[in-house]
Write a protein that holds these residues in place. Structure first.
Motif, PDB file in Angstrom:
ATOM      1  N   GLY A  69     -31.622  82.563  20.120  1.00  0.00           N
ATOM      2  CA  GLY A  69     -31.153  83.565  19.175  1.00  0.00           C
ATOM      3  C   GLY A  69     -30.423  84.721  19.825  1.00  0.00           C
ATOM      4  O   GLY A  69     -29.659  85.433  19.174  1.00  0.00           O
ATOM      5  N   LYS A  70     -30.657  84.922  21.127  1.00  0.00           N
ATOM      6  CA  LYS A  70     -30.029  86.042  21.838  1.00  0.00           C
ATOM      7  C   LYS A  70     -28.673  85.688  22.443  1.00  0.00           C
ATOM      8  O   LYS A  70     -27.977  86.567  22.941  1.00  0.00           O
ATOM      9  CB  LYS A  70     -30.954  86.539  22.943  1.00  0.00           C
ATOM     10  CG  LYS A  70     -32.253  87.148  22.429  1.00  0.00           C
ATOM     11  CD  LYS A  70     -33.170  87.543  23.573  1.00  0.00           C
ATOM     12  CE  LYS A  70     -34.483  88.118  23.053  1.00  0.00           C
ATOM     13  NZ  LYS A  70     -35.428  88.443  24.154  1.00  0.00           N
ATOM     14  N   THR A  71     -28.291  84.408  22.430  1.00  0.00           N
ATOM     15  CA  THR A  71     -27.015  84.024  23.048  1.00  0.00           C
ATOM     16  C   THR A  71     -25.818  84.473  22.226  1.00  0.00           C
ATOM     17  O   THR A  71     -24.724  84.657  22.771  1.00  0.00           O
ATOM     18  CB  THR A  71     -26.936  82.495  23.238  1.00  0.00           C
ATOM     19  OG1 THR A  71     -27.013  81.860  21.945  1.00  0.00           O
ATOM     20  CG2 THR A  71     -28.061  81.989  24.120  1.00  0.00           C
ATOM     21  N   GLY A  72     -26.018  84.630  20.894  1.00  0.00           N
ATOM     22  CA  GLY A  72     -24.898  85.001  20.041  1.00  0.00           C
ATOM     23  C   GLY A  72     -23.932  83.861  19.806  1.00  0.00           C
ATOM     24  O   GLY A  72     -22.805  84.074  19.346  1.00  0.00           O
ATOM     25  N   ILE A  73     -24.354  82.617  20.097  1.00  0.00           N
ATOM     26  CA  ILE A  73     -23.496  81.441  19.945  1.00  0.00           C
ATOM     27  C   ILE A  73     -24.094  80.548  18.863  1.00  0.00           C
ATOM     28  O   ILE A  73     -25.315  80.393  18.767  1.00  0.00           O
ATOM     29  CB  ILE A  73     -23.397  80.661  21.282  1.00  0.00           C
ATOM     30  CG1 ILE A  73     -22.824  81.570  22.375  1.00  0.00           C
ATOM     31  CG2 ILE A  73     -22.518  79.423  21.137  1.00  0.00           C
ATOM     32  CD1 ILE A  73     -22.875  80.968  23.760  1.00  0.00           C
ATOM     33  N   ASP A  74     -23.243  79.958  18.044  1.00  0.00           N
ATOM     34  CA  ASP A  74     -23.681  79.069  16.977  1.00  0.00           C
ATOM     35  C   ASP A  74     -24.513  77.933  17.567  1.00  0.00           C
ATOM     36  O   ASP A  74     -24.025  77.164  18.408  1.00  0.00           O
ATOM     37  CB  ASP A  74     -22.459  78.513  16.240  1.00  0.00           C
ATOM     38  CG  ASP A  74     -22.838  77.569  15.095  1.00  0.00           C
ATOM     39  OD1 ASP A  74     -24.035  77.446  14.789  1.00  0.00           O
ATOM     40  OD2 ASP A  74     -21.909  76.961  14.521  1.00  0.00           O
ATOM     41  N   ALA A  75     -25.763  77.814  17.122  1.00  0.00           N
ATOM     42  CA  ALA A  75     -26.677  76.812  17.688  1.00  0.00           C
ATOM     43  C   ALA A  75     -26.211  75.391  17.431  1.00  0.00           C
ATOM     44  O   ALA A  75     -26.558  74.470  18.176  1.00  0.00           O
ATOM     45  CB  ALA A  75     -28.083  77.017  17.122  1.00  0.00           C
ATOM     46  N   ASP A  76     -25.408  75.180  16.373  1.00  0.00           N
ATOM     47  CA  ASP A  76     -24.953  73.832  16.030  1.00  0.00           C
ATOM     48  C   ASP A  76     -23.596  73.489  16.647  1.00  0.00           C
ATOM     49  O   ASP A  76     -23.070  72.387  16.421  1.00  0.00           O
ATOM     50  CB  ASP A  76     -24.878  73.677  14.509  1.00  0.00           C
ATOM     51  CG  ASP A  76     -26.254  73.789  13.853  1.00  0.00           C
ATOM     52  OD1 ASP A  76     -27.225  73.275  14.446  1.00  0.00           O
ATOM     53  OD2 ASP A  76     -26.348  74.397  12.772  1.00  0.00           O
ATOM     54  N   ALA A  77     -23.011  74.429  17.397  1.00  0.00           N
ATOM     55  CA  ALA A  77     -21.712  74.168  18.039  1.00  0.00           C
ATOM     56  C   ALA A  77     -21.879  73.139  19.151  1.00  0.00           C
ATOM     57  O   ALA A  77     -22.896  73.123  19.854  1.00  0.00           O
ATOM     58  CB  ALA A  77     -21.128  75.464  18.595  1.00  0.00           C
ATOM     59  N   ARG A  78     -20.880  72.271  19.301  1.00  0.00           N
ATOM     60  CA  ARG A  78     -20.905  71.287  20.391  1.00  0.00           C
ATOM     61  C   ARG A  78     -20.616  71.998  21.714  1.00  0.00           C
ATOM     62  O   ARG A  78     -19.732  72.857  21.792  1.00  0.00           O
ATOM     63  CB  ARG A  78     -19.869  70.191  20.170  1.00  0.00           C
ATOM     64  CG  ARG A  78     -19.979  69.435  18.868  1.00  0.00           C
ATOM     65  CD  ARG A  78     -21.236  68.606  18.776  1.00  0.00           C
ATOM     66  NE  ARG A  78     -21.309  67.570  19.799  1.00  0.00           N
ATOM     67  CZ  ARG A  78     -22.313  66.701  19.910  1.00  0.00           C
ATOM     68  NH1 ARG A  78     -23.336  66.754  19.050  1.00  0.00           N
ATOM     69  NH2 ARG A  78     -22.311  65.787  20.859  1.00  0.00           N
ATOM     70  N   TYR A  79     -21.342  71.641  22.749  1.00  0.00           N
ATOM     71  CA  TYR A  79     -21.157  72.257  24.071  1.00  0.00           C
ATOM     72  C   TYR A  79     -19.709  72.117  24.538  1.00  0.00           C
ATOM     73  O   TYR A  79     -19.121  73.063  25.061  1.00  0.00           O
ATOM     74  CB  TYR A  79     -22.106  71.596  25.078  1.00  0.00           C
ATOM     75  CG  TYR A  79     -21.906  72.041  26.512  1.00  0.00           C
ATOM     76  CD1 TYR A  79     -22.531  73.175  27.011  1.00  0.00           C
ATOM     77  CD2 TYR A  79     -21.077  71.318  27.382  1.00  0.00           C
ATOM     78  CE1 TYR A  79     -22.346  73.586  28.324  1.00  0.00           C
ATOM     79  CE2 TYR A  79     -20.885  71.714  28.695  1.00  0.00           C
ATOM     80  CZ  TYR A  79     -21.521  72.844  29.165  1.00  0.00           C
ATOM     81  OH  TYR A  79     -21.332  73.240  30.461  1.00  0.00           O
ATOM     82  N   ASP A  80     -19.130  70.932  24.317  1.00  0.00           N
ATOM     83  CA  ASP A  80     -17.783  70.676  24.837  1.00  0.00           C
ATOM     84  C   ASP A  80     -16.708  71.517  24.147  1.00  0.00           C
ATOM     85  O   ASP A  80     -15.575  71.600  24.629  1.00  0.00           O
ATOM     86  CB  ASP A  80     -17.431  69.195  24.691  1.00  0.00           C
ATOM     87  CG  ASP A  80     -18.253  68.312  25.627  1.00  0.00           C
ATOM     88  OD1 ASP A  80     -18.974  68.875  26.476  1.00  0.00           O
ATOM     89  OD2 ASP A  80     -18.187  67.068  25.505  1.00  0.00           O
ATOM     90  N   SER A  81     -17.045  72.144  23.008  1.00  0.00           N
ATOM     91  CA  SER A  81     -16.063  72.968  22.302  1.00  0.00           C
ATOM     92  C   SER A  81     -16.086  74.425  22.757  1.00  0.00           C
ATOM     93  O   SER A  81     -15.261  75.226  22.312  1.00  0.00           O
ATOM     94  CB  SER A  81     -16.326  72.907  20.790  1.00  0.00           C
ATOM     95  OG  SER A  81     -17.534  73.600  20.467  1.00  0.00           O
ATOM     96  N   LEU A  82     -17.024  74.780  23.650  1.00  0.00           N
ATOM     97  CA  LEU A  82     -17.208  76.174  24.038  1.00  0.00           C
ATOM     98  C   LEU A  82     -16.262  76.568  25.168  1.00  0.00           C
ATOM     99  O   LEU A  82     -15.780  75.725  25.936  1.00  0.00           O
ATOM    100  CB  LEU A  82     -18.653  76.404  24.494  1.00  0.00           C
ATOM    101  CG  LEU A  82     -19.762  76.053  23.490  1.00  0.00           C
ATOM    102  CD1 LEU A  82     -21.126  76.323  24.109  1.00  0.00           C
ATOM    103  CD2 LEU A  82     -19.585  76.839  22.195  1.00  0.00           C
ATOM    104  N   SER A  83     -16.034  77.887  25.303  1.00  0.00           N
ATOM    105  CA  SER A  83     -15.279  78.424  26.442  1.00  0.00           C
ATOM    106  C   SER A  83     -16.155  78.387  27.696  1.00  0.00           C
ATOM    107  O   SER A  83     -17.382  78.173  27.612  1.00  0.00           O
ATOM    108  CB  SER A  83     -14.840  79.858  26.165  1.00  0.00           C
ATOM    109  OG  SER A  83     -15.978  80.722  26.129  1.00  0.00           O
ATOM    110  N   GLY A  84     -15.539  78.629  28.845  1.00  0.00           N
ATOM    111  CA  GLY A  84     -16.297  78.619  30.099  1.00  0.00           C
ATOM    112  C   GLY A  84     -17.400  79.655  30.113  1.00  0.00           C
ATOM    113  O   GLY A  84     -18.522  79.397  30.567  1.00  0.00           O
TER     114      GLY A  84
END
Length: 614
Positions: A119-134
């Protein structure tokens, strides 16, 4: 009692040992920064601690049941799963074919910890890892390591590719963790805010300094000066003894065998001495001066997929400016660079470039390096000599200035570490004449000594510097102005380094909050005037203080004064030199001060409430 004890670890890959009799202890609650020059073996030491790599000899003694988690430096480009899958441990983390973090079985305590940090990452929990920035990938893998609830957390360059808000988020998390933390970082501001101890890996040995970073630098420099002085005296004595052994005994029939044995021992000691890694000797090849105007942007806007990256920017870059460009990941910092350089055409507005511009570009992806070529071929383009500021230099000699040996210089780029690749890219960059230097994330993986030299070099550079960086200390050293990309593509221009911009932003945020409050009050007054009957509340009798509240009100000034005195005493204690040798005491005092200041703020608020009761 230490949770982990390292005793006489030896690791050799040929040549001098990378780890030569390394010994140290890690205590519960330690926040240790492992520092050292590029290539000294910091990442290797972390691998030895986790058991991923086996030492030739020595012993690692761990507390029974000790759990160790590690976040690696090179973030895997692809992991099959969502953010939740990775943080919860439902999928293994694999890098370079090796399993860095195994799949974790479902467990109530682990799941609760994982949910909290997720909850503290501020990133959508359902987002695919490969779609994220570095930067987002790095935050996810940091959360995964924390979610394992380790007793010892190992972090290898955790701030790389993170934007400044993310680094500050990381600082807060690391400072509050209950476990021991050992991390490798070259971000001086991050180290200052988090580390209570410094371990320095130098020439195969680890020196433990029970000080925060700035005190470590002071004592380290003193120790190196003393070592240099002692080595000079030793070398002088050895030279005198060599003269004696060649000439002195010729006039005598008998030798002083004790003195001969002492000389042999001195020779062995001198041969075994490992010299400290030297400093990079950088110089920039400068072209003829550019015109006074480098670039002028007038009402420039640029968007991507309908979202504004740059909105109505008007600014001018003049010869000699050193501009730092900052903003969150994905905000358009590289786009702004390309707009200033004329590589991108704005959707609206005008960009005018100055005359006689010779631009040298350092890109964060290191695409300029040709992987199929050796270091020599990357620098010389097939030529044995290059010309630097009118002086002809052999390529091998030039690469030695950047701490590459002849054997390393003839080898492939694939064998280089991240820091060595950045040094090579700087060598390529500085070998070509320029009067405009463009540096996109130049500080990643560089050790602190090289960063200091780069900052000094840029300060003395006669041309113009444009740099994107998340290293706050580097920006404070280099930048004379900041272009900060804020919300909705608005770019704020500030004079000075990053600290100046940050102070300005806090002031602007406070002013905006006050303006919003005043606007809300005016709107309420307007509503009251338009509907006076509805807006006129029934008179409320002012509440008086009760007997207990009266006693509390009378006692508060004394409590506030006492707490202020205690906080001042703790701050005085923290500033004493002898405290810097006691890391647990530093942590204890810092916690007392932090808790005391929080309690003092509550007392002031309570006093104000009771004072208004009358």
């Amino acid at each position: 009692m230490p949770i982990l004890s390292v005793q006489n670890i030896l690791l050799r890959f040929g040549g001098p040992p990378l780890l030569d009799g390394v010994s140290f202890d890690v205590e519960a609650g330690d926040r240790i920064c492992l520092v050292g020059r590029n290539g000294e073996g910091k990442s290797t030491l972390l691998k030895v601690l986790t058991g991923e790599m086996e030492a030739n000899s020595g012993e690692i003694i761990k507390k029974t049941g000790l759990k160790v988690a590690r976040m690696i430096q090179e973030i895997p480009a692809s992991i099959d799963g969502t953010v939740r899958d990775i943080v919860m441990g439902h999928v293994p983390v694999v890098s370079g074919g090796a399993v860095i973090s195994k799949k974790i079985q479902d467990d109530g305590a682990h799941n609760a910890t994982a949910e909290a940090i997720l909850g503290k990452t501020g990133i959508d929990a359902d987002a695919r890892y490969d779609s994220l920035s570095g930067g987002q990938k790095r935050r996810v893998l940091f959360a995964r390591a924390v979610a394992e609830d380790p007793d010892l957390l190992l972090l290898d360059e955790p701030t790389n590719h993170l934007d400044i808000p993310a680094i500050q988020w990381l600082e807060g998390i690391v400072s509050r963790l209950n476990c021991a933390v050992m991390f490798v970082s070259h971000d001086r501001a991050f180290v200052r805010r988090t580390a209570t101890r410094i371990f320095e890996l130098d020439r195969g040995r680890v020196r433990c300094w029970d000080f925060p970073y700035d005190k470590f630098v002071q004592f380290r420099d003193q120790a190196l000066a003393e070592e240099e002085k002692a080595n000079a005296l030793f070398d002088k004595k050895l030279a005198e003894e060599e003269v004696w052994i060649r000439k002195g005994i010729q006039a005598r029939r008998t030798r002083n065998e004790g003195r001969v044995r002492a000389l042999i021992k001195m020779r062995e000691e001198r041969a075994a001495r490992r010299t400290r890694t030297g400093n990079v000797n950088m110089q920039i090849t400068e072209a003829d001066r550019s015109g006074r105007l480098v670039a002028r942007l007038t009402d420039v806007s640029y968007s991507y997929d309908g979202s504004p990256l740059i909105s109505h920017l008007t600014t001018e870059v003049s010869r000699g400016d050193r501009i730092g460009i900052v903003g969150p990941n994905g905000s358009g910092k590289t786009t702004l660079l390309r707009l200033i350089l004329g590589e991108l055409q704005p959707e609206s507005g005008d960009v005018r470039l100055g005359s006689n511009l010779h631009i040298a570009y350092f890109d964060q992806m290191r695409t300029r390096l040709r992987e199929d070529k050796s270091l020599v071929e990357n620098i010389g383009d097939g030529q044995a000599y290059i010309t630097l500021n009118g002086v002809k230099r052999h390529v091998l000699s030039y690469l030695q200035d950047f701490l590459f040996s002849a054997d390393r210089a003839r080898g492939p780029i694939s064998a280089l570490s991240g820091g060595e690749r950045n040094r090579l890219l700087l060598a390529c960059l500085f070998s070509h004449p320029s009067n405009v230097l463009v540096l996109d994330e130049p500080t990643n993986d560089l050790d602190m000594e090289t960063l200091d030299l780069l900052a000094e070099l840029l300060a003395d550079y006669n041309g113009t510097v444009l740099t994107v960086s998340h290293d706050r200390a580097f920006l404070d050293s280099v930048a004379t102005g900041i272009l900060a990309i804020e919300e909705n593509g608005n770019v704020f221009e500030a004079v000075g380094g990053y600290s100046d911009y940050e102070a300005n932003k806090k002031f602007r945020d406070k002013e905006a909050a006050n303006a919003a409050r005043i606007a809300a009050e005016k709107e309420a007054e307007k509503q009251a005037r338009s509907n006076p009957v509805a807006a006129t509340p029934a008179p409320v009798k002012k509440k008086k203080r009760s007997y207990n509240e009266e006693r509390e009100y009378a006692a508060l000034p004394e409590k506030i004064e006492k707490l202020e005195t205690e906080i001042a005493d703790w701050q005085l204690e923290l500033s004493k030199p002898e405290v810097y040798t006691n890391a647990p005491l530093i942590v204890e005092l810092q916690k007392k001060i932090s808790d005391g200041e929080a309690e003092l703020e509550k007392l002031y608020e309570r006093f104000e409430i009771l004072d208004n009761l009358g």
